[in-house]
Design a protein around this motif. Structure first.
Motif, mmCIF file in Angstrom:
data_model
loop_
_atom_site.group_PDB
_atom_site.id
_atom_site.type_symbol
_atom_site.label_atom_id
_atom_site.label_comp_id
_atom_site.label_asym_id
_atom_site.label_seq_id
_atom_site.Cartn_x
_atom_site.Cartn_y
_atom_site.Cartn_z
ATOM 1 N N VAL A 78 0.854 -1.191 0.000
ATOM 2 C CA VAL A 78 0.000 0.000 0.000
ATOM 3 C C VAL A 78 0.891 1.242 0.000
ATOM 4 C CG1 VAL A 78 -1.848 1.250 1.172
ATOM 5 C CG2 VAL A 78 -1.719 -1.256 1.363
ATOM 6 N N TYR A 79 0.710 2.100 -1.010
ATOM 7 C CA TYR A 79 1.478 3.347 -1.045
ATOM 8 C C TYR A 79 0.686 4.436 -0.334
ATOM 9 C CZ TYR A 79 4.401 7.206 -2.443
ATOM 10 O OH TYR A 79 5.223 8.306 -2.410
ATOM 11 N N VAL A 80 1.370 5.173 0.535
ATOM 12 C CA VAL A 80 0.704 6.170 1.380
ATOM 13 C C VAL A 80 1.155 7.580 1.043
ATOM 14 C CG1 VAL A 80 0.446 7.011 3.749
ATOM 15 C CG2 VAL A 80 0.388 4.538 3.273
ATOM 16 N N ILE A 81 0.191 8.419 0.730
ATOM 17 C CA ILE A 81 0.411 9.866 0.664
ATOM 18 C C ILE A 81 -0.292 10.405 1.894
ATOM 19 C CG2 ILE A 81 -0.036 11.996 -0.612
ATOM 20 C CD1 ILE A 81 -0.048 10.366 -3.183
ATOM 21 N N GLY A 82 0.479 10.666 2.948
ATOM 22 C CA GLY A 82 -0.111 11.032 4.222
ATOM 23 C C GLY A 82 0.874 10.853 5.353
ATOM 24 N N GLY A 83 0.349 10.778 6.571
ATOM 25 C CA GLY A 83 1.191 10.751 7.747
ATOM 26 C C GLY A 83 1.523 9.373 8.270
ATOM 27 N N GLU A 84 2.309 9.363 9.344
ATOM 28 C CA GLU A 84 2.750 8.132 9.983
ATOM 29 C C GLU A 84 1.581 7.322 10.531
ATOM 30 O OE1 GLU A 84 5.552 5.445 10.617
ATOM 31 O OE2 GLU A 84 6.064 7.444 9.885
ATOM 32 N N GLU A 117 10.620 5.103 -11.658
ATOM 33 C CA GLU A 117 10.269 3.729 -11.311
ATOM 34 C C GLU A 117 9.310 3.691 -10.120
ATOM 35 O OE1 GLU A 117 11.063 1.166 -12.995
ATOM 36 O OE2 GLU A 117 12.743 1.823 -14.253
ATOM 37 N N HIS A 118 8.395 2.713 -10.141
ATOM 38 C CA HIS A 118 7.509 2.511 -8.996
ATOM 39 C C HIS A 118 7.322 1.021 -8.768
ATOM 40 C CE1 HIS A 118 4.589 1.911 -12.232
ATOM 41 N NE2 HIS A 118 3.768 1.372 -11.345
ATOM 42 N N ASP A 119 6.884 0.651 -7.581
ATOM 43 C CA ASP A 119 6.727 -0.746 -7.194
ATOM 44 C C ASP A 119 5.463 -1.323 -7.841
ATOM 45 O OD1 ASP A 119 6.384 -3.211 -5.862
ATOM 46 O OD2 ASP A 119 7.392 -2.436 -4.070
ATOM 47 N N LYS A 120 5.631 -2.334 -8.662
ATOM 48 C CA LYS A 120 4.498 -2.935 -9.375
ATOM 49 C C LYS A 120 3.619 -3.794 -8.459
ATOM 50 C CE LYS A 120 5.918 -1.420 -13.458
ATOM 51 N NZ LYS A 120 7.209 -0.812 -13.111
ATOM 52 N N SER A 121 4.098 -4.064 -7.232
ATOM 53 C CA SER A 121 3.302 -4.879 -6.305
ATOM 54 C C SER A 121 2.369 -4.050 -5.429
ATOM 55 C CB SER A 121 4.222 -5.725 -5.413
ATOM 56 O OG SER A 121 4.979 -4.899 -4.541
ATOM 57 N N VAL A 122 2.362 -2.741 -5.646
ATOM 58 C CA VAL A 122 1.425 -1.876 -4.902
ATOM 59 C C VAL A 122 0.011 -2.118 -5.418
ATOM 60 C CG1 VAL A 122 0.698 0.512 -4.493
ATOM 61 C CG2 VAL A 122 3.130 -0.113 -4.350
ATOM 62 N N GLY A 123 -0.886 -2.491 -4.505
ATOM 63 C CA GLY A 123 -2.263 -2.781 -4.892
ATOM 64 C C GLY A 123 -3.268 -1.772 -4.400
ATOM 65 N N ALA A 124 -2.789 -0.772 -3.625
ATOM 66 C CA ALA A 124 -3.685 0.278 -3.135
ATOM 67 C C ALA A 124 -2.876 1.530 -2.837
ATOM 68 C CB ALA A 124 -4.416 -0.181 -1.876
ATOM 69 N N VAL A 125 -3.492 2.666 -3.059
ATOM 70 C CA VAL A 125 -2.897 3.961 -2.709
ATOM 71 C C VAL A 125 -3.857 4.653 -1.748
ATOM 72 C CG1 VAL A 125 -2.193 6.237 -3.550
ATOM 73 C CG2 VAL A 125 -1.673 4.190 -4.898
ATOM 74 N N CYS A 144 1.064 4.210 -9.706
ATOM 75 C CA CYS A 144 0.493 3.000 -9.097
ATOM 76 C C CYS A 144 -0.967 2.825 -9.505
ATOM 77 C CB CYS A 144 0.603 3.066 -7.575
ATOM 78 S SG CYS A 144 2.285 2.897 -6.939
ATOM 79 N N ILE A 145 -1.734 3.890 -9.439
ATOM 80 C CA ILE A 145 -3.165 3.811 -9.755
ATOM 81 C C ILE A 145 -3.388 3.586 -11.251
ATOM 82 C CG2 ILE A 145 -5.331 5.131 -9.785
ATOM 83 C CD1 ILE A 145 -4.332 6.497 -7.183
ATOM 84 N N ARG A 146 -2.602 4.257 -12.066
ATOM 85 C CA ARG A 146 -2.804 4.162 -13.520
ATOM 86 C C ARG A 146 -2.225 2.884 -14.141
ATOM 87 N NH1 ARG A 146 -1.237 9.921 -16.153
ATOM 88 N NH2 ARG A 146 -1.489 8.633 -18.000
ATOM 89 N N GLU A 147 -1.114 2.393 -13.594
ATOM 90 C CA GLU A 147 -0.407 1.302 -14.266
ATOM 91 C C GLU A 147 -0.487 -0.050 -13.556
ATOM 92 O OE1 GLU A 147 3.565 2.428 -15.267
ATOM 93 O OE2 GLU A 147 2.955 4.293 -16.272
ATOM 94 N N ASN A 148 -0.749 -0.061 -12.255
ATOM 95 C CA ASN A 148 -0.855 -1.332 -11.544
ATOM 96 C C ASN A 148 -2.290 -1.846 -11.635
ATOM 97 O OD1 ASN A 148 1.729 -0.664 -10.911
ATOM 98 N ND2 ASN A 148 1.508 -0.872 -8.685
ATOM 99 N N GLN A 149 -2.482 -2.955 -12.280
ATOM 100 C CA GLN A 149 -3.831 -3.473 -12.525
ATOM 101 C C GLN A 149 -4.591 -3.697 -11.216
ATOM 102 O OE1 GLN A 149 -3.909 -7.035 -14.872
ATOM 103 N NE2 GLN A 149 -6.120 -7.016 -15.119
ATOM 104 N N CYS A 151 -5.396 -1.575 -8.934
ATOM 105 C CA CYS A 151 -4.968 -0.765 -7.788
ATOM 106 C C CYS A 151 -6.135 0.069 -7.257
ATOM 107 C CB CYS A 151 -3.812 0.146 -8.185
ATOM 108 S SG CYS A 151 -3.082 1.055 -6.810
ATOM 109 N N ILE A 152 -6.352 0.005 -5.948
ATOM 110 C CA ILE A 152 -7.462 0.707 -5.297
ATOM 111 C C ILE A 152 -7.000 2.104 -4.871
ATOM 112 C CG2 ILE A 152 -9.163 0.598 -3.442
ATOM 113 C CD1 ILE A 152 -8.496 -2.407 -3.214
#
Length: 272
Positions: A78-84, A117-125, A144-149, A151-152
């Motif tokens: 899960v890729y996070v745009i946000g806090g700890e 480059e980005h991690d292709k195993s990310v399934g959610a942002v 991640c959202i556009r290219e990882n099939q 991705c939530i």
């Protein structure tokens, strides 16, 4: 609620707890951890208002629980745009989080023949309030959202502004969410207020019908709308974001069942 308003509110709310009414605190800010909020209340000697940390719900916790109840694969990241707070709740729920504050220090190279480059195993942002938002995070989340099939895209909330300091409002999580909406042309799943996901989760947790609930808050477009969407009674407190002129403005179509000047009036209401 911010820290100051939360602790000020604790004395009357502890009286509600004495009356054997179930009290659950919903904090919109994904920056704080639940144990930090719990410790803050203990520091202010207001812990009697909460029986346990299980009665504290944050939008970060809601994001983690959304993934859990929807059986998000634990091998996905899960890729996070946000806090700890978001990263911590993901970890506690058994998920692997990337990004967050650490990526706030990273930069991009806008040069010819440079591939980001980005991690292709990310399934959610997951996107929440991020005081350290930068171009690196925007590009990473977008790819991640556009290219990882499959991705939530999850938003903790879409608050346009927030009272992060006493003297003025600041851009809220909705600004960060809007940026990713623009770059991906996708709409997120919103897990915080006013989405009903959190209410559905609370109902399963406590088995209390919404007809017996009252949502108390200081924002019309999140707190009160959240209660109305869920079928609860609603009480607006005018000591926070919303003032009486905003409430009574002809352009406002979100009307609470009850409104009052300060949260301590709730106890007077219960005694009437």
């Amino acid at each position: 609620m911010g820290d100051d308003r939360s602790t000020t509110a604790c004395q009357p709310l502890s009286l509600i707890n004495v009356r054997s009414l179930r009290l659950v605190d919903l904090f919109p800010l994904p920056l704080r951890l639940r144990w930090e909020i719990h410790s803050l209340m203990a520091f202010h000697k207001t812990l009697e208002m909460l029986r346990s940390m299980d009665e504290i719900f944050t939008s970060s916790y809601a994001a983690a629980m959304y993934l859990k109840v929807n059986e998000f694969p634990t091998e996905k990241k899960v890729y996070v745009i946000g806090g700890e707070g978001i990263l911590e709740e993901l970890k506690l729920a058994g998920f692997t989080g990337l990004g967050g504050p650490e990526d706030g220090k990273k930069t991009v190279q806008l040069k010819t023949n440079t591939l980001f480059e980005h991690d292709k195993s990310v399934g959610a942002v997951v996107v929440g309030l991020d005081p350290h938002l930068n171009y690196y995070k925007l590009q990473y989340g977008t790819l991640c959202i556009r290219e990882n099939q499959g991705c939530i895209f999850i938003a903790t909330n879409r608050d346009a502004t927030g009272n992060l300091t006493d003297l003025q409002e600041w851009p809220g999580a909705g600004c960060m969410v809007a940026a990713i909406c623009g770059s991906t042309q996708r709409e997120p799943v919103v897990v915080g207020k006013p989405s009903t996901f959190l209410m559905d989760f609370l109902q399963k947790q406590y088995n209390i019908p919404t007809a017996k609930m009252c949502m108390v808050g200081d924002r019309l477009d999140t707190d009160i709308l959240f209660g109305q969407n869920a079928g609860c009674k609603t009480l607006l407190v005018l000591s926070g974001v919303t003032n009486q002129s905003t409430l009574q403005d002809p352009s406002n179509h979100i009307k609470p069942d009850i409104y009052t000047n300060q949260i301590s009036d709730i106890f007077n209401l219960l005694n009437s």
